[in-house]
Design a protein around this motif. Structure first.
Motif, PDB file in Angstrom:
ATOM      1  N   THR A 129      -7.120   2.829   7.900  1.00 44.10           N
ATOM      2  CA  THR A 129      -6.889   1.512   7.201  1.00 44.10           C
ATOM      3  C   THR A 129      -7.644   0.625   8.466  1.00 44.10           C
ATOM      4  O   THR A 129      -7.187   0.718   9.316  1.00 44.10           O
ATOM      5  N   LEU A 133       1.403  -1.180   0.159  1.00 42.15           N
ATOM      6  CA  LEU A 133      -0.185  -0.402   0.286  1.00 42.15           C
ATOM      7  C   LEU A 133       0.412   1.218  -0.069  1.00 42.15           C
ATOM      8  O   LEU A 133       1.936   1.054   0.355  1.00 42.15           O
ATOM      9  N   VAL A 139       2.970  -0.565   4.545  1.00 41.37           N
ATOM     10  CA  VAL A 139       2.750   0.845   3.575  1.00 41.37           C
ATOM     11  C   VAL A 139       3.681   1.266   3.208  1.00 41.37           C
ATOM     12  O   VAL A 139       4.553   1.574   4.263  1.00 41.37           O
TER      13      VAL A 139
END
Length: 156
Positions: free
Chosen positions: A44, A36, A54
């Motif tokens: 999230t 991500l 992430v």
């Protein structure tokens, strides 16, 4: 393209292609890391995304021909299993992040990132592990990437 976003994409590509890094998630959690870019930690649904990585731009500084970019990397797993090692109880997810995921990610970034941008150097990260939302466990790394520009060149 904004240089820090280009670096986020380079970090993502390096991690996605790193077989040792991907093998950690496959072996421990049955699937690859979900990648991500730029997701807000407050909004999230981590439990549905994990295991995930992430990557987000953080800040940039410019000094003459040097540009320093900071990129945040968060590795997340949902794992409340406890293992006992020589009489010591260890939260399994923290052990996975510390002993397997981070070393594999760091090795992949050291191998791939400096070669992906001209004259780039990957600086040592600062690391923190959070378990305040257990069984969600997060490993946060602040990555510094320094790019030296050739004289007269304004672009990354």
């Amino acid at each position: 393209m904004i240089p820090s976003m280009r670096l986020c994409r380079a970090v993502t590509a390096a991690l996605k292609a790193a077989e040792l890094f991907q093998a950690v998630a496959r072996t421990e959690y049955g699937r690859d890391w979900k990648m991500l870019i730029g997701f807000d930690g407050q909004k999230t649904d981590w439990e549905k995304q994990a295991p995930c990585a992430v990557i987000a731009p953080w800040q940039s500084e410019s000094q003459g021909v040097k540009r320093a970019y900071s990129v945040s990397l968060t590795l997340a797993v949902v794992d409340s299993n406890i293992v006992e090692e020589d009489g010591v109880r260890v939260l399994h997810g923290l052990a996975v992040l510390d002993e397997q995921a981070w070393p594999a990610a760091w090795a992949a970034l050291q191998d791939a990132l400096p070669g992906s941008e001209p004259l780039a150097a990957l600086e040592e990260p600062s690391l923190a592990i959070s378990q305040e939302h257990s069984p969600l466990l997060l490993l946060h790394a602040g990555l510094g990437i320094e790019v030296n520009l050739p004289i007269g060149d304004r672009r990354l």
